[in-house]
Motif scaffolding. Structure first.
Motif, PDB file in Angstrom:
ATOM      1  N   ARG A 199      10.295  -6.803  -1.430  1.00 40.18           N
ATOM      2  CA  ARG A 199       9.876  -5.538  -0.812  1.00 40.18           C
ATOM      3  C   ARG A 199      11.024  -4.881  -0.063  1.00 40.18           C
ATOM      4  N   GLY A 217      10.355  -1.277   0.472  1.00 37.52           N
ATOM      5  CA  GLY A 217       9.016  -1.406   1.031  1.00 37.52           C
ATOM      6  C   GLY A 217       9.014  -1.840   2.475  1.00 37.52           C
ATOM      7  N   ASN A 261       7.071  -6.133   8.233  1.00 35.64           N
ATOM      8  CA  ASN A 261       6.344  -5.800   9.441  1.00 35.64           C
ATOM      9  C   ASN A 261       7.269  -5.158  10.473  1.00 35.64           C
ATOM     10  N   GLU A 305      -0.738  -3.781   7.965  1.00 29.47           N
ATOM     11  CA  GLU A 305      -0.791  -4.438   6.664  1.00 29.47           C
ATOM     12  C   GLU A 305      -1.555  -3.599   5.652  1.00 29.47           C
ATOM     13  N   GLU A 357       0.694  -0.850   4.492  1.00 27.41           N
ATOM     14  CA  GLU A 357       1.735  -1.358   3.610  1.00 27.41           C
ATOM     15  C   GLU A 357       1.194  -1.618   2.212  1.00 27.41           C
ATOM     16  N   ARG A 406       0.593   1.624   0.286  1.00 24.47           N
ATOM     17  CA  ARG A 406       1.802   2.258  -0.225  1.00 24.47           C
ATOM     18  C   ARG A 406       2.317   1.579  -1.483  1.00 24.47           C
ATOM     19  N   GLU A 407       1.997   0.287  -1.665  1.00 23.63           N
ATOM     20  CA  GLU A 407       2.484  -0.447  -2.827  1.00 23.63           C
ATOM     21  C   GLU A 407       1.565  -0.328  -4.030  1.00 23.63           C
TER      22      GLU A 407
END
Length: 754
Positions: free
Chosen positions: A516, A521, A524, A736, A739, A742-743
């Motif tokens: 990531r 990406g 944290n 989380e 995240e 977005r992926e």
């Protein structure tokens, strides 16, 4: 080994040091637990091996003997005179059968470190240099039927190499011996009465012949006998007494220019008899190997390290030439080399033609990838067969998938992800380090001079990297659900005066986080959760006490309660990472010491777990706390402010001003603040100040006073720590979720018409 270790507590971890009376050459953790739930540790020393049963149920204390010297009761001793015509023949003593008994309800442990319940020394009469255990996942004794080997439920199976040319396969009962068995009279007949090979402990030895020089490394795995074997003699033997468990052992030595041998060992030897087996394959190499290891899933593949040239994979079951029908044995006389993986070149002012030496390499991702450590501190992962967390079958992410491009690069095999260990900058850039002084003055060993010594020893360039020692240890964690493979943890270490030991808590999470980061990406906001980053262990010299680090391994924490106890498993003892620490215990090996490192909750966990750990801390109410103070304890005001300015009190911005009721964090404060000046006594009016205005650090006395002010425990008690924890955990969950959204892929954007 001393029963109670010496404890060292640092800011990051707690270290438990066991001091031995001999030099330690190798330490391994056996993957199968004993029937009473103990973890078995095996270490080799100058006279043989020692086995430690750690944790689990305790053995019952030995029963007091009520027999006299002649074997009868001392109270009711009666002398019987036989007649001369009766001459009975001497009767052979019955064989001793060990039946250890364990406590049903053991006492709760008083220390977080599991105690050593039993030890066993096997004397070989020579030093044991290498120990190899089976590459299987940790499990209990009742589930230890790896590759269909039922012998693993009751026996320990491992291989050792001696300082002589001998190499042995050893089997031993998995249950620890009782106290009565160690007090048998036959063990007192001589110093060598209980040595290995005599069968007094139920052990069996198989000598692996054919070597002319000591082995430099060894590996062992199990295979199941195939029904369609080419050997007619083996087929007749299997038909008569059923399939036998067989072990494949490989060892390399410096014989000639380098030799690699394989042995096929049947695990059916009788105690007290030393069998001998000759190798079925011998491979002569262009250069000696550094280490070898079997694939845990494809057991016929062997990972070999030919430093600094390449990492190569060898398969002993695939013949390099057309098979010969007249050959005997289930395996061919010559195997095949499958692939070579090449490391990058060293850095230098000019174009370098030398590759970085390969320190260690091991299988990860259940045999589908390889984790490598280079001499300059660089680590990398080669994705061999789609082991990446983001790859799917047929996606082409691996090096050898049909949809992929195969090997990327002709001279260098590119890594899927790579990086550098913390604290290895002197190894990467030796030319930028300051030259050491040429004077012969004595320099004390401090952390600063230790770093300079490492940098000075590496100033010579790529030639100096060949002297770096280190290793990789991959620990398989307990499966989480049924037969699903568990996660893996890895230990990377570089030895020396100031050892560098780093831990990857969960390899799959760490690999995914690195991919990531490479793709933008990110991780944290607080540098990622604990399983997604590499953690370096600090202050290891406190436990090693000046010795060099010669190895590091991991002990997986138990995923369930110990057999026979009602103690529930804690989150930190599961096979998955938790907020309370690492999923493994780190065992650092010194020259004559073994150090067990427990990572503290505050250092190993994220911000959320650190705050949860702070809430769990309770201080005993023992009255007034006593400490060493520089001056008598002053009266504690409601609020205290410290003037860190060099100007005099009462002038400028820091002059005392009247204040009314102020709204504080824990209520209203009606009293004015007590301003304490930087000097001990105010200057008289009209006199020159006792210190110049540029006196420097004149507030050092206030810092000492601030350090001695006691904590206000009433303020801590009034805080709602649980609510603060829930708020921070909610923030973590939202991050989380953002995240993962977005992926997912395509984003839909709507525009309003205006």
């Amino acid at each position: 080994m001393q029963p109670i270790p010496r404890t060292r507590r640092t800011a990051q971890n707690t270290q438990y040091t066991y001091t031995l009376d001999c030099r330690v050459h190798d330490v391994k953790t056996y993957p199968v637990q004993s029937p009473q739930g103990a973890t078995v540790l095996i270490y080799g020393h100058d006279n043989g091996i020692t086995l430690l049963w750690r944790g689990g149920q305790r053995l019952k204390a030995p029963k007091p003997s009520t027999e006299g010297h002649n074997g009868s009761s001392s109270e009711d001793a009666v002398m019987i005179l036989d007649s001369d015509d009766e001459d009975p023949g001497p009767s052979a003593p019955a064989a001793f059968v060990d039946k250890p008994e364990f406590e049903d309800n053991p006492a709760a442990p008083s220390s977080p470190l599991p105690e050593i319940t039993q030890t066993l020394d096997l004397a070989f009469g020579t030093a044991i240099l290498q120990i190899a255990v089976l590459p299987m996942s940790p499990c209990s004794a009742e589930d230890a039927a790896w590759n269909g080997a039922e012998i693993l439920k009751t026996k320990l199976v491992f291989a050792v190499t001696c300082a002589t040319n001998d190499t042995y396969v050893v089997t031993l009962p998995l249950t620890p011996p009782s106290h009565e068995s160690k007090l048998r009279p036959e063990l007192r007949q001589g110093l060598l009465a209980g040595s290995a090979g005599k069968g007094l402990w139920g052990e069996t030895l198989t000598l692996l012949g054919g070597q002319a020089r000591p082995s430099e490394g060894i590996a062992i795995t199990l295979v199941k006998q195939k029904p369609g074997s080419r050997s007619r003699s083996l087929e007749r033997a299997a038909a008569s007494k059923g399939p036998a468990t067989r072990a494949i052992v490989s060892a390399h030595s410096r014989e000639a220019s380098g030799t690699l041998r394989f042995w096929d060992v049947t695990l059916d030897s009788k105690p007290g008899h030393v069998a001998r087996v000759d190798p079925f394959q011998t491979e002569y190499l262009p250069s000696p190997l550094a280490s070898i290891s079997f694939n845990p899933w494809n057991v016929t593949q062997l990972l070999t390290i030919a430093s600094p040239h390449a990492v190569r994979i060898y398969d002993y079951s695939i013949p390099s030439l057309p098979s010969d029908d007249t050959s005997e044995g289930p395996f061919p006389t010559q195997g095949s080399w499958l692939v070579s993986l090449y490391p990058p070149f060293t850095r230098g002012s000019a174009m370098s033609t030398a590759r970085k030496p390969i320190i260690a390499a091991d299988w990860i991702a259940h045999g589908r990838a390889i984790l490598t450590l280079l001499a300059d501190g660089q680590w990398g992962i080669w994705d061999i067969n789609g082991g990446s967390p983001t790859s799917s079958p047929g996606s082409g992410g691996s090096l050898f998938s049909k949809a992929g491009a195969g090997l990327r690069g002709s001279a260098i095999t590119s890594f899927s992800v790579s990086g550098h260990m913390e604290g290895t900058s002197p190894l990467r850039n030796p030319a930028t380090q300051k030259p050491s002084p040429s004077s012969g003055e004595f320099v004390p060993m401090t952390p600063h001079t230790r770093r300079d010594a490492i940098a000075a020893s590496m100033t010579g360039g790529s030639e100096k990297l060949a002297a770096v020692r280190g290793g990789i240890y991959v620990a398989k964690l307990s499966p989480r659900r049924g037969a699903e493979p568990g996660d893996e943890s890895a230990i990377l270490w570089l030895g020396g005066a100031d050892p560098i030991v780093s831990v990857i808590p969960v390899i799959s999470h760490f690999w995914d986080a690195q991919l990531r980061r490479a793709g933008g990406g990110g991780v944290n906001l607080w540098s990622g959760a604990q399983p997604t980053r590499m953690i370096r262990l600090a202050d290891l010299s406190a436990g090693l006490l000046g010795e060099r680090c010669t190895g590091a391994i991991a002990i997986p924490k138990q995923s369930r309660s110990v057999f026979g106890t009602n103690r529930p498993s804690s989150p930190g003892e599961s096979g998955t990472p938790s907020a309370e620490g690492l999923p493994v215990e780190i065992l650092v090996q010194g020259e004559s010491r073994i150090v067990v490192v427990h990572e503290s909750e505050e250092a190993a966990s994220s911000l959320t777990s650190r705050l949860i750990g702070a809430r769990k801390k309770t201080r005993p109410d023992n009255g007034t706390a006593k400490a060493i103070l520089a001056f008598p304890r002053p009266e504690k005001p409601n609020s205290v402010a410290f003037n860190l300015s060099v100007s005099r009190a009462g002038t400028g911005l820091l002059r005392q001003r009247p204040r009314g009721s102020a709204k504080g964090l824990f209520g209203d404060v009606d009293e004015p603040m007590d301003i304490r000046p930087s000097t001990e006594a105010p200057d008289a009016e009209g006199q020159a100040p006792s210190r110049p205005r540029d006196a420097g650090l004149v507030f050092i006395h206030d810092l000492n006073f601030a350090a001695d002010v006691p904590d206000d425990e009433s303020e801590v008690a009034e805080r709602d720590i649980e609510q603060e924890m829930r708020d921070i955990m909610e923030i973590d969950r939202e991050l989380e979720q953002m995240e993962s959204d977005r992926e997912r892929g395509t984003k839909r954007v709507f525009f309003e018409e205006g």
